[in-house]
Design an enzyme around this catalytic site. Structure first.
Site, PDB file in Angstrom:
ATOM      1  N   GLU A  19       0.836  -1.204   0.000  1.00 17.81           N
ATOM      2  CA  GLU A  19       0.000   0.000   0.000  1.00 17.81           C
ATOM      3  C   GLU A  19       0.869   1.251   0.000  1.00 17.81           C
ATOM      4  O   GLU A  19       1.883   1.310   0.722  1.00 17.81           O
ATOM      5  CB  GLU A  19      -0.871  -0.042   1.258  1.00 17.81           C
ATOM      6  CG  GLU A  19      -2.288   0.377   1.050  1.00 17.81           C
ATOM      7  CD  GLU A  19      -3.104  -0.550   0.159  1.00 17.81           C
ATOM      8  OE1 GLU A  19      -3.130  -0.331  -1.062  1.00 17.81           O
ATOM      9  OE2 GLU A  19      -3.725  -1.483   0.701  1.00 17.81           O
ATOM     10  N   HIS A  20       0.476   2.231  -0.806  1.00 20.95           N
ATOM     11  CA  HIS A  20       1.211   3.490  -0.972  1.00 20.95           C
ATOM     12  C   HIS A  20       2.620   3.236  -1.510  1.00 20.95           C
ATOM     13  O   HIS A  20       3.553   3.971  -1.206  1.00 20.95           O
ATOM     14  CB  HIS A  20       1.262   4.283   0.340  1.00 20.95           C
ATOM     15  CG  HIS A  20      -0.079   4.883   0.679  1.00 20.95           C
ATOM     16  ND1 HIS A  20      -0.534   6.043   0.136  1.00 20.95           N
ATOM     17  CD2 HIS A  20      -1.070   4.435   1.481  1.00 20.95           C
ATOM     18  CE1 HIS A  20      -1.755   6.314   0.597  1.00 20.95           C
ATOM     19  NE2 HIS A  20      -2.110   5.348   1.413  1.00 20.95           N
ATOM     20  N   THR A  21       2.731   2.172  -2.265  1.00 22.97           N
ATOM     21  CA  THR A  21       4.009   1.847  -2.904  1.00 22.97           C
ATOM     22  C   THR A  21       3.966   2.159  -4.395  1.00 22.97           C
ATOM     23  O   THR A  21       5.009   2.371  -5.008  1.00 22.97           O
ATOM     24  CB  THR A  21       4.325   0.347  -2.724  1.00 22.97           C
ATOM     25  OG1 THR A  21       3.121  -0.377  -3.007  1.00 22.97           O
ATOM     26  CG2 THR A  21       4.764   0.038  -1.306  1.00 22.97           C
ATOM     27  N   ASP A  22       2.755   2.194  -4.980  1.00 25.20           N
ATOM     28  CA  ASP A  22       2.691   2.300  -6.457  1.00 25.20           C
ATOM     29  C   ASP A  22       3.320   3.592  -6.963  1.00 25.20           C
ATOM     30  O   ASP A  22       4.122   3.586  -7.902  1.00 25.20           O
ATOM     31  CB  ASP A  22       1.264   2.091  -6.996  1.00 25.20           C
ATOM     32  CG  ASP A  22       0.209   3.062  -6.491  1.00 25.20           C
ATOM     33  OD1 ASP A  22       0.479   3.809  -5.512  1.00 25.20           O
ATOM     34  OD2 ASP A  22      -0.905   3.081  -7.064  1.00 25.20           O
ATOM     35  N   LEU A  89     -12.422   0.224  -2.811  1.00 22.97           N
ATOM     36  CA  LEU A  89     -12.376  -0.953  -3.683  1.00 22.97           C
ATOM     37  C   LEU A  89     -12.155  -0.543  -5.135  1.00 22.97           C
ATOM     38  O   LEU A  89     -12.380  -1.317  -6.050  1.00 22.97           O
ATOM     39  CB  LEU A  89     -13.670  -1.768  -3.553  1.00 22.97           C
ATOM     40  CG  LEU A  89     -13.932  -2.355  -2.161  1.00 22.97           C
ATOM     41  CD1 LEU A  89     -15.318  -2.981  -2.088  1.00 22.97           C
ATOM     42  CD2 LEU A  89     -12.874  -3.400  -1.799  1.00 22.97           C
ATOM     43  N   SER A  91     -13.616   1.853  -7.121  1.00 25.31           N
ATOM     44  CA  SER A  91     -14.790   1.994  -7.993  1.00 25.31           C
ATOM     45  C   SER A  91     -14.539   3.027  -9.105  1.00 25.31           C
ATOM     46  O   SER A  91     -15.054   2.871 -10.209  1.00 25.31           O
ATOM     47  CB  SER A  91     -16.029   2.373  -7.178  1.00 25.31           C
ATOM     48  OG  SER A  91     -15.783   3.531  -6.409  1.00 25.31           O
ATOM     49  N   SER A  92     -13.742   4.066  -8.835  1.00 28.26           N
ATOM     50  CA  SER A  92     -13.481   5.069  -9.878  1.00 28.26           C
ATOM     51  C   SER A  92     -12.646   4.469 -10.998  1.00 28.26           C
ATOM     52  O   SER A  92     -12.930   4.692 -12.186  1.00 28.26           O
ATOM     53  CB  SER A  92     -12.719   6.269  -9.317  1.00 28.26           C
ATOM     54  OG  SER A  92     -13.338   6.747  -8.180  1.00 28.26           O
ATOM     55  N   GLU A 127      -8.749  10.210 -13.997  1.00 25.69           N
ATOM     56  CA  GLU A 127      -9.080  10.283 -12.559  1.00 25.69           C
ATOM     57  C   GLU A 127      -8.446  11.506 -11.912  1.00 25.69           C
ATOM     58  O   GLU A 127      -9.075  12.188 -11.109  1.00 25.69           O
ATOM     59  CB  GLU A 127      -8.602   9.020 -11.839  1.00 25.69           C
ATOM     60  CG  GLU A 127      -9.554   7.858 -11.990  1.00 25.69           C
ATOM     61  CD  GLU A 127      -9.187   6.724 -11.039  1.00 25.69           C
ATOM     62  OE1 GLU A 127      -9.173   6.941  -9.813  1.00 25.69           O
ATOM     63  OE2 GLU A 127      -8.889   5.622 -11.541  1.00 25.69           O
ATOM     64  N   ASP A 139      -4.837   0.677  -9.020  1.00 24.22           N
ATOM     65  CA  ASP A 139      -6.237   0.296  -9.213  1.00 24.22           C
ATOM     66  C   ASP A 139      -6.520  -0.066 -10.669  1.00 24.22           C
ATOM     67  O   ASP A 139      -7.178  -1.071 -10.960  1.00 24.22           O
ATOM     68  CB  ASP A 139      -7.152   1.455  -8.783  1.00 24.22           C
ATOM     69  CG  ASP A 139      -6.880   1.882  -7.348  1.00 24.22           C
ATOM     70  OD1 ASP A 139      -6.250   1.118  -6.604  1.00 24.22           O
ATOM     71  OD2 ASP A 139      -7.299   2.993  -6.972  1.00 24.22           O
TER      72      ASP A 139
HETATM   73  C1  GLA Z   1      -5.492   4.361  -3.769  1.00 25.56           C
HETATM   74  C2  GLA Z   1      -4.826   4.831  -5.068  1.00 25.56           C
HETATM   75  C3  GLA Z   1      -3.767   3.837  -5.514  1.00 25.56           C
HETATM   76  C4  GLA Z   1      -2.788   3.484  -4.384  1.00 25.56           C
HETATM   77  C5  GLA Z   1      -3.550   3.157  -3.094  1.00 25.56           C
HETATM   78  C6  GLA Z   1      -2.621   3.008  -1.919  1.00 25.56           C
HETATM   79  O1  GLA Z   1      -6.229   3.200  -3.994  1.00 25.56           O
HETATM   80  O2  GLA Z   1      -5.794   4.989  -6.068  1.00 25.56           O
HETATM   81  O3  GLA Z   1      -3.073   4.340  -6.635  1.00 25.56           O
HETATM   82  O4  GLA Z   1      -1.857   4.501  -4.186  1.00 25.56           O
HETATM   83  O5  GLA Z   1      -4.505   4.140  -2.773  1.00 25.56           O
HETATM   84  O6  GLA Z   1      -1.845   1.874  -2.060  1.00 25.56           O
END
Ligand code: GLA
Length: 328
Positions: A19-22, A89, A91-92, A127, A139
Protein backbone atom coordinates in the site's frame (compact mmCIF):
# COMPACT_ATOMS: atom_id res chain seq x y z
CA UNK A 1 -15.25 -2.08 -38.19
CA UNK A 2 -17.09 -0.09 -35.58
CA UNK A 3 -19.88 -1.72 -33.54
CA UNK A 4 -23.33 -0.23 -32.89
CA UNK A 5 -23.33 -1.32 -29.28
CA UNK A 6 -20.62 -2.46 -26.87
CA UNK A 7 -20.86 -3.69 -23.31
CA UNK A 8 -17.69 -3.64 -21.20
CA UNK A 9 -17.05 -4.71 -17.63
CA UNK A 10 -14.24 -3.65 -15.29
CA UNK A 11 -13.87 -5.09 -11.79
CA UNK A 12 -12.93 -3.43 -8.54
CA UNK A 13 -9.87 -4.67 -6.69
CA UNK A 14 -8.64 -5.85 -3.35
CA UNK A 15 -5.02 -5.14 -2.55
CA UNK A 16 -3.60 -8.04 -0.57
CA UNK A 17 -0.54 -6.06 0.40
CA UNK A 18 1.71 -3.26 -0.91
CA UNK A 19 0.00 0.00 0.00
CA UNK A 20 1.21 3.49 -0.97
CA UNK A 21 4.01 1.85 -2.90
CA UNK A 22 2.69 2.30 -6.46
CA UNK A 23 3.56 5.99 -6.80
CA UNK A 24 6.96 5.24 -5.28
CA UNK A 25 7.86 2.80 -8.10
CA UNK A 26 7.45 -0.03 -5.57
CA UNK A 27 5.60 -3.37 -5.37
CA UNK A 28 1.97 -4.40 -4.76
CA UNK A 29 -0.01 -7.64 -4.78
CA UNK A 30 -3.64 -6.85 -5.71
CA UNK A 31 -6.37 -8.97 -7.27
CA UNK A 32 -9.49 -8.12 -9.27
CA UNK A 33 -12.79 -9.09 -7.60
CA UNK A 34 -16.09 -10.31 -9.02
CA UNK A 35 -17.91 -7.03 -8.37
CA UNK A 36 -17.42 -4.17 -10.77
CA UNK A 37 -18.86 -1.66 -13.21
CA UNK A 38 -20.66 -2.51 -16.45
CA UNK A 39 -20.89 0.10 -19.19
CA UNK A 40 -23.24 -0.14 -22.19
CA UNK A 41 -22.30 2.19 -25.01
CA UNK A 42 -24.60 2.72 -28.01
CA UNK A 43 -23.49 4.48 -31.15
CA UNK A 44 -25.25 7.81 -31.74
CA UNK A 45 -23.54 9.26 -34.81
CA UNK A 46 -23.23 13.03 -34.93
CA UNK A 47 -23.81 13.45 -31.22
CA UNK A 48 -21.54 13.91 -28.22
CA UNK A 49 -20.98 11.18 -25.62
CA UNK A 50 -24.01 11.45 -23.35
CA UNK A 51 -25.31 9.51 -20.37
CA UNK A 52 -23.74 8.21 -17.24
CA UNK A 53 -24.96 10.86 -14.90
CA UNK A 54 -23.46 13.13 -16.26
CA UNK A 55 -20.24 12.07 -14.59
CA UNK A 56 -17.09 14.23 -14.62
CA UNK A 57 -15.04 11.03 -14.77
CA UNK A 58 -16.81 9.85 -17.93
CA UNK A 59 -16.19 13.23 -19.58
CA UNK A 60 -12.54 13.12 -18.48
CA UNK A 61 -12.09 9.66 -20.04
CA UNK A 62 -13.55 10.96 -23.32
CA UNK A 63 -11.20 13.95 -23.25
CA UNK A 64 -8.18 11.78 -22.51
CA UNK A 65 -9.08 9.32 -25.30
CA UNK A 66 -9.28 12.24 -27.74
CA UNK A 67 -6.06 13.76 -26.44
CA UNK A 68 -4.40 10.39 -27.08
CA UNK A 69 -5.54 10.55 -30.70
CA UNK A 70 -8.32 7.97 -30.39
CA UNK A 71 -11.48 8.49 -32.35
CA UNK A 72 -14.48 8.72 -29.97
CA UNK A 73 -17.80 8.47 -31.82
CA UNK A 74 -21.04 10.02 -30.55
CA UNK A 75 -22.55 7.63 -28.04
CA UNK A 76 -25.09 7.15 -25.33
CA UNK A 77 -23.78 5.28 -22.35
CA UNK A 78 -25.48 3.52 -19.47
CA UNK A 79 -23.68 2.54 -16.29
CA UNK A 80 -24.54 -0.15 -13.77
CA UNK A 81 -22.44 -1.24 -10.83
CA UNK A 82 -22.50 -3.80 -8.06
CA UNK A 83 -19.32 -2.40 -6.51
CA UNK A 84 -19.53 -0.34 -3.32
CA UNK A 85 -18.42 3.24 -3.96
CA UNK A 86 -16.12 5.21 -1.69
CA UNK A 87 -14.98 2.11 0.21
CA UNK A 88 -11.48 1.76 -1.15
CA UNK A 89 -12.38 -0.95 -3.68
CA UNK A 90 -11.33 1.20 -6.65
CA UNK A 91 -14.79 1.99 -7.99
CA UNK A 92 -13.48 5.07 -9.88
CA UNK A 93 -10.77 3.10 -11.66
CA UNK A 94 -13.34 0.42 -12.57
CA UNK A 95 -15.64 3.06 -14.05
CA UNK A 96 -12.84 4.72 -16.01
CA UNK A 97 -11.53 1.42 -17.40
CA UNK A 98 -15.03 0.18 -18.37
CA UNK A 99 -15.90 3.46 -20.12
CA UNK A 100 -12.59 3.47 -22.00
CA UNK A 101 -13.00 -0.15 -23.15
CA UNK A 102 -16.61 0.42 -24.23
CA UNK A 103 -15.81 3.59 -26.22
CA UNK A 104 -12.75 2.03 -27.82
CA UNK A 105 -14.97 -0.91 -28.77
CA UNK A 106 -17.51 1.41 -30.39
CA UNK A 107 -14.74 2.99 -32.43
CA UNK A 108 -13.81 -0.48 -33.65
CA UNK A 109 -10.67 -0.70 -31.55
CA UNK A 110 -10.44 -4.17 -30.04
CA UNK A 111 -9.58 -4.00 -26.36
CA UNK A 112 -6.77 -6.51 -26.64
CA UNK A 113 -5.04 -4.42 -29.31
CA UNK A 114 -4.80 -1.34 -27.14
CA UNK A 115 -1.54 -1.08 -25.24
CA UNK A 116 -2.27 -1.99 -21.63
CA UNK A 117 0.11 0.60 -20.22
CA UNK A 118 -1.30 3.32 -22.46
CA UNK A 119 -4.83 2.49 -21.36
CA UNK A 120 -4.13 2.48 -17.61
CA UNK A 121 -2.17 5.75 -17.87
CA UNK A 122 -5.02 7.35 -19.78
CA UNK A 123 -7.54 6.23 -17.13
CA UNK A 124 -5.22 7.49 -14.38
CA UNK A 125 -4.99 10.92 -16.04
CA UNK A 126 -8.79 11.02 -16.30
CA UNK A 127 -9.08 10.28 -12.56
CA UNK A 128 -6.54 12.96 -11.67
CA UNK A 129 -8.39 15.46 -13.78
CA UNK A 130 -11.93 14.58 -12.62
CA UNK A 131 -11.37 13.71 -8.96
CA UNK A 132 -8.26 15.60 -7.92
CA UNK A 133 -6.64 12.59 -6.22
CA UNK A 134 -3.13 12.02 -7.55
CA UNK A 135 -3.53 8.24 -7.48
CA UNK A 136 -0.93 5.79 -8.75
CA UNK A 137 -1.54 2.94 -11.19
CA UNK A 138 -2.47 0.20 -8.71
CA UNK A 139 -6.24 0.30 -9.21
CA UNK A 140 -6.29 0.54 -13.00
CA UNK A 141 -3.67 -2.20 -13.49
CA UNK A 142 -5.38 -4.50 -10.98
CA UNK A 143 -8.72 -4.03 -12.73
CA UNK A 144 -7.29 -4.62 -16.19
CA UNK A 145 -4.87 -7.45 -15.40
CA UNK A 146 -6.94 -9.58 -13.02
CA UNK A 147 -7.11 -13.33 -13.59
CA UNK A 148 -9.24 -15.88 -11.82
CA UNK A 149 -7.51 -17.62 -8.93
CA UNK A 150 -4.50 -15.29 -9.04
CA UNK A 151 -3.20 -12.16 -7.43
CA UNK A 152 -0.88 -9.96 -9.51
CA UNK A 153 2.58 -9.02 -8.31
CA UNK A 154 3.08 -5.62 -9.87
CA UNK A 155 6.44 -3.93 -10.09
CA UNK A 156 5.63 -0.27 -10.66
CA UNK A 157 9.14 0.55 -11.81
CA UNK A 158 8.88 -1.67 -14.89
CA UNK A 159 5.06 -2.05 -14.85
CA UNK A 160 5.64 -5.80 -15.10
CA UNK A 161 2.70 -7.87 -13.87
CA UNK A 162 3.31 -11.45 -12.67
CA UNK A 163 0.36 -13.68 -11.77
CA UNK A 164 0.74 -15.35 -8.35
CA UNK A 165 -1.62 -18.30 -7.59
CA UNK A 166 -3.77 -17.37 -4.60
CA UNK A 167 -4.38 -20.83 -3.13
CA UNK A 168 -5.92 -20.18 0.27
CA UNK A 169 -6.41 -23.85 1.35
CA UNK A 170 -9.77 -23.22 2.98
CA UNK A 171 -8.75 -19.89 4.50
CA UNK A 172 -10.81 -16.89 3.36
CA UNK A 173 -10.25 -13.22 2.72
CA UNK A 174 -12.99 -10.77 3.57
CA UNK A 175 -13.52 -7.01 3.51
CA UNK A 176 -15.48 -4.88 5.95
CA UNK A 177 -16.35 -1.23 5.56
CA UNK A 178 -15.07 1.13 8.23
CA UNK A 179 -18.18 3.24 7.63
CA UNK A 180 -16.01 6.18 6.68
CA UNK A 181 -16.11 7.10 3.01
CA UNK A 182 -12.81 7.15 1.18
CA UNK A 183 -13.63 10.08 -1.08
CA UNK A 184 -13.12 12.57 1.75
CA UNK A 185 -9.52 11.44 1.83
CA UNK A 186 -8.11 13.14 -1.28
CA UNK A 187 -6.20 15.76 0.68
CA UNK A 188 -4.51 13.23 3.01
CA UNK A 189 -3.59 11.03 0.06
CA UNK A 190 -2.13 13.89 -1.98
CA UNK A 191 -0.19 15.10 1.06
CA UNK A 192 1.45 11.67 1.51
CA UNK A 193 2.34 11.56 -2.15
CA UNK A 194 3.90 15.03 -1.96
CA UNK A 195 5.88 13.98 1.14
CA UNK A 196 7.32 11.00 -0.72
CA UNK A 197 8.31 13.23 -3.61
CA UNK A 198 9.97 15.63 -1.17
CA UNK A 199 11.84 12.75 0.49
CA UNK A 200 13.10 11.47 -2.87
CA UNK A 201 14.19 14.99 -3.81
CA UNK A 202 16.09 15.44 -0.53
CA UNK A 203 17.85 12.12 -1.06
CA UNK A 204 18.61 12.94 -4.68
CA UNK A 205 16.90 9.83 -6.06
CA UNK A 206 14.27 9.59 -8.79
CA UNK A 207 11.87 7.64 -6.56
CA UNK A 208 11.82 6.04 -3.11
CA UNK A 209 12.35 2.64 -4.77
CA UNK A 210 15.96 3.71 -5.21
CA UNK A 211 16.47 4.62 -1.54
CA UNK A 212 17.58 2.16 1.14
CA UNK A 213 17.44 1.70 4.90
CA UNK A 214 20.51 3.85 5.50
CA UNK A 215 18.64 6.83 4.03
CA UNK A 216 15.95 6.81 6.74
CA UNK A 217 18.11 8.72 9.23
CA UNK A 218 19.03 11.31 6.61
CA UNK A 219 15.44 12.58 6.54
CA UNK A 220 13.53 14.73 9.03
CA UNK A 221 10.30 13.51 10.63
CA UNK A 222 7.78 12.63 9.15
CA UNK A 223 9.64 11.97 5.87
CA UNK A 224 11.88 9.40 7.60
CA UNK A 225 8.80 7.45 8.69
CA UNK A 226 7.23 7.66 5.22
CA UNK A 227 10.37 6.13 3.72
CA UNK A 228 10.53 3.45 6.45
CA UNK A 229 6.96 2.45 5.53
CA UNK A 230 7.61 2.31 1.79
CA UNK A 231 10.80 0.23 2.15
CA UNK A 232 9.27 -2.22 4.62
CA UNK A 233 6.03 -2.51 2.61
CA UNK A 234 7.93 -3.43 -0.58
CA UNK A 235 9.71 -6.08 1.46
CA UNK A 236 6.39 -7.39 2.82
CA UNK A 237 5.08 -7.82 -0.74
CA UNK A 238 8.01 -10.13 -1.53
CA UNK A 239 7.46 -11.99 1.76
CA UNK A 240 3.74 -12.36 0.99
CA UNK A 241 4.55 -13.89 -2.42
CA UNK A 242 6.87 -16.36 -0.64
CA UNK A 243 4.28 -17.11 2.07
CA UNK A 244 1.68 -17.92 -0.62
CA UNK A 245 4.16 -20.11 -2.49
CA UNK A 246 5.01 -21.96 0.74
CA UNK A 247 1.33 -22.20 1.77
CA UNK A 248 2.12 -20.33 4.98
CA UNK A 249 -1.26 -18.63 5.50
CA UNK A 250 -0.58 -17.83 9.17
CA UNK A 251 2.57 -16.05 7.99
CA UNK A 252 0.49 -14.10 5.45
CA UNK A 253 -1.82 -13.01 8.29
CA UNK A 254 1.15 -11.68 10.26
CA UNK A 255 2.27 -9.69 7.22
CA UNK A 256 -1.19 -8.09 6.96
CA UNK A 257 -0.94 -7.07 10.62
CA UNK A 258 2.55 -5.64 10.10
CA UNK A 259 1.37 -3.70 7.04
CA UNK A 260 -1.44 -2.19 9.08
CA UNK A 261 0.87 -1.17 11.92
CA UNK A 262 3.21 0.48 9.42
CA UNK A 263 0.39 2.35 7.65
CA UNK A 264 -0.91 3.52 11.02
CA UNK A 265 2.34 4.41 12.81
CA UNK A 266 4.74 5.32 10.00
CA UNK A 267 2.36 6.55 7.32
CA UNK A 268 -0.30 8.12 9.58
CA UNK A 269 -3.04 6.92 7.21
CA UNK A 270 -5.45 5.37 9.70
CA UNK A 271 -8.49 6.81 11.47
CA UNK A 272 -10.35 5.88 14.69
CA UNK A 273 -13.13 4.23 12.61
CA UNK A 274 -10.57 2.12 10.73
CA UNK A 275 -8.89 1.13 14.03
CA UNK A 276 -12.22 0.05 15.53
CA UNK A 277 -12.94 -2.08 12.44
CA UNK A 278 -9.50 -3.73 12.56
CA UNK A 279 -9.89 -4.45 16.31
CA UNK A 280 -13.36 -5.90 15.81
CA UNK A 281 -12.15 -8.26 13.07
CA UNK A 282 -9.15 -9.42 15.08
CA UNK A 283 -11.38 -10.04 18.11
CA UNK A 284 -13.67 -12.08 15.83
CA UNK A 285 -10.73 -14.36 15.05
CA UNK A 286 -9.01 -12.83 12.01
CA UNK A 287 -5.46 -14.13 11.55
CA UNK A 288 -4.51 -10.70 10.18
CA UNK A 289 -6.29 -7.46 9.30
CA UNK A 290 -5.30 -4.20 7.70
CA UNK A 291 -6.62 -1.01 6.20
CA UNK A 292 -6.78 -1.26 2.45
CA UNK A 293 -6.31 1.18 -0.43
CA UNK A 294 -5.53 4.82 0.18
CA UNK A 295 -6.59 4.75 3.85
CA UNK A 296 -8.16 7.65 5.76
CA UNK A 297 -11.34 5.54 5.87
CA UNK A 298 -12.53 2.95 3.38
CA UNK A 299 -12.38 -0.82 3.85
CA UNK A 300 -10.43 -3.23 6.01
CA UNK A 301 -9.13 -6.51 4.59
CA UNK A 302 -8.88 -9.55 6.87
CA UNK A 303 -7.76 -13.17 6.60
CA UNK A 304 -9.70 -15.91 8.39
CA UNK A 305 -8.61 -19.46 9.14
CA UNK A 306 -10.68 -22.44 7.97
CA UNK A 307 -12.41 -22.86 11.35
CA UNK A 308 -13.44 -19.23 11.82
CA UNK A 309 -16.87 -18.00 10.67
CA UNK A 310 -16.84 -14.73 8.73
CA UNK A 311 -18.01 -12.08 11.21
CA UNK A 312 -21.08 -9.92 10.60
CA UNK A 313 -20.56 -7.24 7.95
CA UNK A 314 -17.63 -9.05 6.30
CA UNK A 315 -17.94 -9.87 2.59
CA UNK A 316 -15.85 -12.74 1.25
CA UNK A 317 -13.61 -11.74 -1.68
CA UNK A 318 -11.82 -13.94 -4.19
CA UNK A 319 -9.67 -13.26 -7.26
CA UNK A 320 -11.65 -12.92 -10.49
CA UNK A 321 -11.12 -12.08 -14.17
CA UNK A 322 -9.90 -8.65 -15.22
CA UNK A 323 -11.71 -6.05 -17.32
CA UNK A 324 -13.13 -7.22 -20.64
CA UNK A 325 -15.63 -6.51 -23.38
CA UNK A 326 -18.73 -8.62 -22.80
CA UNK A 327 -20.64 -8.12 -26.05
CA UNK A 328 -20.65 -5.98 -29.15
C1 GLA B 1 -5.49 4.36 -3.77
C2 GLA B 1 -4.83 4.83 -5.07
C3 GLA B 1 -3.77 3.84 -5.51
C4 GLA B 1 -2.79 3.48 -4.38
C5 GLA B 1 -3.55 3.16 -3.09
C6 GLA B 1 -2.62 3.01 -1.92
O1 GLA B 1 -6.23 3.20 -3.99
O2 GLA B 1 -5.79 4.99 -6.07
O3 GLA B 1 -3.07 4.34 -6.64
O4 GLA B 1 -1.86 4.50 -4.19
O5 GLA B 1 -4.50 4.14 -2.77
O6 GLA B 1 -1.84 1.87 -2.06
Amino acid sequence: MSAARVRAFAPGRVNLIGEHTDYNDGLSLPFAIVEGVTVDAMLRPGREVVGGGPSPLVSAVVEELRAAGQEVPGAEIGISSNLAEGEGLASSAALAVAVALALLGLAGERAERVERVELVRLCQRAEHRALGTRSGLLDQLASLCGSEGHAARIDFRSLEVDPVPLGLLGWRLGVASSGERRELAASGYNERRAECERAAEMLGVGSLRLADGSDIDRLPDPLNRRLAHVLSENDRVEKAVTALREEDLAGLGRLLDASHASLRDLYDASTPAVERTVDRLREAGAAGARMMGGGFGGSVLALFGPDVDLPRGVRAVAPAAGAHVLAS
